[in-house]
Design a protein around this motif. Structure first.
Motif, PDB file in Angstrom:
ATOM      1  N   SER A  41       1.025  -1.107  -0.164  1.00  0.00           N
ATOM      2  CA  SER A  41       0.244   0.025  -0.027  1.00  0.00           C
ATOM      3  C   SER A  41       0.311   1.601   0.125  1.00  0.00           C
ATOM      4  CB  SER A  41      -1.033  -0.506   1.449  1.00  0.00           C
ATOM      5  OG  SER A  41      -1.670  -1.024   1.076  1.00  0.00           O
ATOM      6  N   ALA A  42       0.157   2.292  -0.312  1.00  0.00           N
ATOM      7  CA  ALA A  42       0.905   3.768   0.148  1.00  0.00           C
ATOM      8  C   ALA A  42       1.372   3.874   1.173  1.00  0.00           C
ATOM      9  CB  ALA A  42       0.133   5.126  -0.553  1.00  0.00           C
ATOM     10  N   MET A  43       1.833   4.910   2.170  1.00  0.00           N
ATOM     11  CA  MET A  43       3.333   4.930   3.380  1.00  0.00           C
ATOM     12  C   MET A  43       1.580   5.281   3.918  1.00  0.00           C
ATOM     13  SD  MET A  43       6.606   6.205   3.079  1.00  0.00           S
ATOM     14  CE  MET A  43       7.649   6.035   4.342  1.00  0.00           C
ATOM     15  N   ARG A  46      -0.424   8.765   3.714  1.00  0.00           N
ATOM     16  CA  ARG A  46       0.091   9.404   1.833  1.00  0.00           C
ATOM     17  C   ARG A  46      -1.410   9.179   1.125  1.00  0.00           C
ATOM     18  NH1 ARG A  46       3.686  10.432   2.274  1.00  0.00           N
ATOM     19  NH2 ARG A  46       5.454   9.938   1.613  1.00  0.00           N
ATOM     20  N   THR A  47      -2.175   8.421   0.825  1.00  0.00           N
ATOM     21  CA  THR A  47      -3.075   8.282   0.030  1.00  0.00           C
ATOM     22  C   THR A  47      -3.707   9.647   0.384  1.00  0.00           C
ATOM     23  OG1 THR A  47      -3.085   5.511  -0.356  1.00  0.00           O
ATOM     24  CG2 THR A  47      -5.026   6.858  -1.002  1.00  0.00           C
ATOM     25  N   ASP A  48      -4.352   9.886   1.468  1.00  0.00           N
ATOM     26  CA  ASP A  48      -5.617  11.268   2.575  1.00  0.00           C
ATOM     27  C   ASP A  48      -4.273  11.790   1.859  1.00  0.00           C
ATOM     28  OD1 ASP A  48      -7.533   9.362   3.219  1.00  0.00           O
ATOM     29  OD2 ASP A  48      -5.888   8.909   5.679  1.00  0.00           O
ATOM     30  N   GLY A  75       1.384   6.848  -4.371  1.00  0.00           N
ATOM     31  CA  GLY A  75       1.925   6.546  -3.546  1.00  0.00           C
ATOM     32  C   GLY A  75       2.932   5.406  -3.205  1.00  0.00           C
ATOM     33  N   GLU A  76       1.530   4.286  -4.351  1.00  0.00           N
ATOM     34  CA  GLU A  76       1.881   2.991  -3.652  1.00  0.00           C
ATOM     35  C   GLU A  76       3.315   2.703  -4.559  1.00  0.00           C
ATOM     36  OE1 GLU A  76      -1.371   3.771  -2.945  1.00  0.00           O
ATOM     37  OE2 GLU A  76      -1.788   2.671  -1.980  1.00  0.00           O
ATOM     38  N   GLN A  77       3.183   3.891  -5.515  1.00  0.00           N
ATOM     39  CA  GLN A  77       5.238   3.796  -5.878  1.00  0.00           C
ATOM     40  C   GLN A  77       5.845   4.071  -6.065  1.00  0.00           C
ATOM     41  OE1 GLN A  77       5.059   5.441  -9.900  1.00  0.00           O
ATOM     42  NE2 GLN A  77       6.912   5.722 -10.561  1.00  0.00           N
ATOM     43  N   GLY A 137      -0.023  -2.088  -4.916  1.00  0.00           N
ATOM     44  CA  GLY A 137      -1.712  -2.611  -4.914  1.00  0.00           C
ATOM     45  C   GLY A 137      -1.614  -1.587  -5.039  1.00  0.00           C
ATOM     46  N   PHE A 138      -3.382  -1.715  -5.492  1.00  0.00           N
ATOM     47  CA  PHE A 138      -4.400  -0.314  -5.481  1.00  0.00           C
ATOM     48  C   PHE A 138      -4.347   0.107  -6.726  1.00  0.00           C
ATOM     49  CE2 PHE A 138      -4.670   3.983  -4.764  1.00  0.00           C
ATOM     50  CZ  PHE A 138      -6.101   4.513  -3.891  1.00  0.00           C
ATOM     51  N   GLN A 139      -4.169  -0.301  -7.922  1.00  0.00           N
ATOM     52  CA  GLN A 139      -3.441   0.352  -9.537  1.00  0.00           C
ATOM     53  C   GLN A 139      -3.610  -0.543 -10.056  1.00  0.00           C
ATOM     54  OE1 GLN A 139       0.488   1.619 -10.062  1.00  0.00           O
ATOM     55  NE2 GLN A 139       0.309   1.863  -7.912  1.00  0.00           N
ATOM     56  N   GLY A 152      -9.739   1.966  -5.760  1.00  0.00           N
ATOM     57  CA  GLY A 152     -11.203   2.004  -4.565  1.00  0.00           C
ATOM     58  C   GLY A 152     -10.371   1.785  -3.389  1.00  0.00           C
ATOM     59  N   ARG A 153     -10.474   2.948  -2.536  1.00  0.00           N
ATOM     60  CA  ARG A 153      -9.993   2.792  -1.329  1.00  0.00           C
ATOM     61  C   ARG A 153      -9.528   0.927  -0.380  1.00  0.00           C
ATOM     62  NH1 ARG A 153      -8.654   7.403   1.000  1.00  0.00           N
ATOM     63  NH2 ARG A 153      -6.970   6.542   2.307  1.00  0.00           N
ATOM     64  N   GLY A 154      -8.277   1.371   0.409  1.00  0.00           N
ATOM     65  CA  GLY A 154      -8.084  -0.048   0.253  1.00  0.00           C
ATOM     66  C   GLY A 154      -7.736  -1.609  -0.600  1.00  0.00           C
ATOM     67  N   GLY A 155      -7.781  -1.139  -1.372  1.00  0.00           N
ATOM     68  CA  GLY A 155      -7.432  -1.988  -2.602  1.00  0.00           C
ATOM     69  C   GLY A 155      -6.475  -2.395  -2.919  1.00  0.00           C
ATOM     70  N   SER A 156      -5.679  -2.536  -1.852  1.00  0.00           N
ATOM     71  CA  SER A 156      -4.216  -3.470  -2.278  1.00  0.00           C
ATOM     72  C   SER A 156      -4.412  -4.584  -1.412  1.00  0.00           C
ATOM     73  CB  SER A 156      -3.253  -2.462  -0.754  1.00  0.00           C
ATOM     74  OG  SER A 156      -2.394  -1.538  -1.752  1.00  0.00           O
ATOM     75  N   ASP A 157      -5.727  -4.382  -0.816  1.00  0.00           N
ATOM     76  CA  ASP A 157      -5.971  -6.013  -0.203  1.00  0.00           C
ATOM     77  C   ASP A 157      -6.288  -6.772  -1.623  1.00  0.00           C
ATOM     78  OD1 ASP A 157      -5.053  -5.297   2.558  1.00  0.00           O
ATOM     79  OD2 ASP A 157      -6.870  -5.036   3.031  1.00  0.00           O
TER      80      ASP A 157
HETATM   81  N1  ASP Z   1      -3.342   3.118  -0.691  1.00  0.00           N
HETATM   82  C1  ASP Z   1      -4.842   3.291  -0.760  1.00  0.00           C
HETATM   83  C2  ASP Z   1      -5.970   3.386   0.501  1.00  0.00           C
HETATM   84  O1  ASP Z   1      -5.463   4.166   1.321  1.00  0.00           O
HETATM   85  C3  ASP Z   1      -5.105   1.400  -0.540  1.00  0.00           C
HETATM   86  C4  ASP Z   1      -4.786   0.465   0.149  1.00  0.00           C
HETATM   87  O2  ASP Z   1      -4.163   0.826   1.235  1.00  0.00           O
HETATM   88  O3  ASP Z   1      -4.961  -0.588   0.396  1.00  0.00           O
HETATM   89  O4  ASP Z   1      -7.223   3.087   0.396  1.00  0.00           O
END
Ligand code: ASP
Ligand code: ADP
Ligand code: MG
Length: 442
Positions: A41-43, A46-48, A75-77, A137-139, A152-157
């Motif tokens: 995920s992003a640190m 970071r996404t916020d 962020g993920e990069q 993740g996430f992209q 979408g948020r949380g998408g790295s899972d």
């Molecule tokens: N960085 C993204 C977020 O904050 C994706 C993730 O963390 O899963 O939603």
């Protein structure tokens, strides 16, 4: 050679010290002889921050657009590159991959893209070179590869689980900031108990009802592709929670877990004509505007001339829903439209729930004893949800957790099971999981 996907969430990558800790966990698996694919995920935060920047730049709420996605994906990069450098520092061979380098092909709207296909050849080539692949993740990309998309948020899972499926990994390890899946959010209830094993259905229900520890689409993908998950902490040695097709517990409890969600808002349409077709008009208009509805309750005045419909939508859809409903006011007249976004949904979840009598009454009694008014109720075979005022979140969660004795390994029965706990009415996942991978590189 066994293959594992290890996903690290934002809180596990908060700074370089955390990343070094995560890199050690990767190294551990590598030295055990696994092929390792890391998804990051992003640190943390970071996404916020990037979303806030997008809003500032566009002088509006950050639009879900190709450019917002291009920004968020950085962020993920960033964390993929940093994680790879941390792995190099401890002597491991590794390279990073962005969503478009893998590539992860998606369709659908920017900000909420759906994964269609994952090409595995590039990542597999890295594994064959005895290196670790560190994937963002996430992209992903649009199907023609022209634009970056985000899931979408949380998408790295979701990225991690789908990569594990595409790569036919033995399992997917989700590293986070708590030691596994608990009976409820351990940040609200300190006595919450870590669940050792949970099956896909319950995990999916928990995720869908607000347990943030695993994103809903990831839970659904794990169930569909039968990816065994291990949810555990980056910061402790605890064994975590294993999520798989079969829960090892022989006799199911009436209630396994308690989840809450603050993502819903309530809309009440008061004084509609109580005639056939009114509800159909209201919900057709919402569907036309791509607004999903969750809980619904309908009532009538004593003379039955007027009807009231109360329902919930996502908070993010509230404004659009109100505009859409005003548009049909002449066609489906109502006296008043009331909105409330200070509500929370609390849910009891348990695959064995439908075999026990008295779960609902015990839930409602507990809330009543605390003076908490229930605004809407919704049930399914394995959950009961209530909508209450947001102010009562902690009181309600703590009281229900205690009353249902979720802190204990086994609870005292409500009443005898009505049927054999082994004859679950729930459908099982398909026997042979569908395929997602595409083995050609681009
Ligand atoms: N960085 C993204 C977020 O904050 C994706 C993730 O963390 O899963 O939603
Ligand atoms: P990550 O950054 O690793 O993706 P998240 O913040 O998305 O982590 O998810 C972990 C959080 O989920 C925990 O810090 C916890 O507060 C919350 N959570 C909510 N319900 C539960 C639950 N039932 N079990 C464990 N954690 C939960
Ligand atoms: Mg998360």
């Amino acid at each position: 050679m066994s293959r594992v996907v290890q996903k690290f969430g934002g809180s596990s990558l908060a700074d370089l010290a955390c990343m070094r800790r995560a890199a050690q966990l990767v190294a551990q698996r590598w030295h055990e002889g696994w092929q390792v694919v890391v998804v990051v995920s992003a640190m943390g935060g970071r996404t916020d921050d990037l979303l806030a920047l997008a809003s500032e730049a566009s002088k509006a709420h950050a639009p879900a657009s190709a450019e917002t996605d291009a920004l968020l994906a950085t962020g993920e990069q960033e964390s993929a590159a940093l994680m790879t450098l941390c792995l190099h520092h401890i002597g491991l061979k590794a390279r990073s991959y962005t969503g478009w380098q893998i590539p992860v092909e998606t369709c659908g709207a920017h900000g909420n893209a759906r994964v269609q296909q994952i090409a595995t050849a590039n990542v597999l080539a890295t594994l064959q070179e005895k290196a670790i692949a560190v994937c963002t993740g996430f992209q992903g990309t649009t199907s023609n590869g022209e634009r970056i998309t985000t899931l979408g948020r949380g998408g790295s899972d979701t990225s991690a689980v789908l990569l594990a499926a595409a790569l036919e990994a033995e399992r997917c390890e989700i590293f986070t900031d708590v030691e596994g899946v608990y009976t409820t959010d351990p940040r609200i209830v300190t006595t919450a108990r870590k669940i050792a094993t949970i099956d896909y259905e319950e995990m999916l229900e928990m995720a869908a009802l607000g347990a943030r520890v695993l994103e809903t689409r990831a839970a659904s993908a794990a169930m569909r592709f039968r990816v065994p998950l291990l949810i555990r902490s980056t910061f402790s040695e605890s064994p975590g929670t294993s999520v798989s097709a079969t829960d090892k517990t022989m006799e199911q409890r009436s209630v396994t877990a308690l989840a809450y969600s603050d993502k819903d808002a309530k809309i009440a349409l008061v004084g509609l004509d109580n005639t056939p077709g009114i509800a159909a008009k209201v919900f057709a208009q919402l569907a036309l505007n791509n607004i999903s509805v969750d809980m619904i309750v309908q009532g009538t005045t004593q003379d039955e001339k007027k009807a009231h419909i109360t329902f919930t939508v996502a908070k993010t859809d509230l404004e659009n829903a109100c505009v859409a409903l005003e548009e049909i006011r002449t066609d489906a007249p109502f006296q008043e439209l009331r909105c409330d976004d200070k509500v929370i949904k609390i849910s009891l979840i348990g695959a064995g729930m439908n075999s026990y009598a008295g779960v609902a009454s015990r839930m409602f009694r507990t809330l009543a004893d605390k003076g908490i008014n229930i605004q809407i109720i919704a049930t399914s075979e394995i959950k009961i949800s209530v909508l209450i005022a947001a102010d009562y979140l902690e009181l309600a969660v703590r009281s229900l957790h205690a009353v249902f004795e979720l802190q204990k390994e086994t609870s005292s029965p409500l009443s005898s099971p009505l049927s054999s706990p082994l004859s679950s009415p729930l459908s099982s996942p398909p026997s042979s999981p569908p395929s997602l991978s595409k083995s050609t590189a681009r």
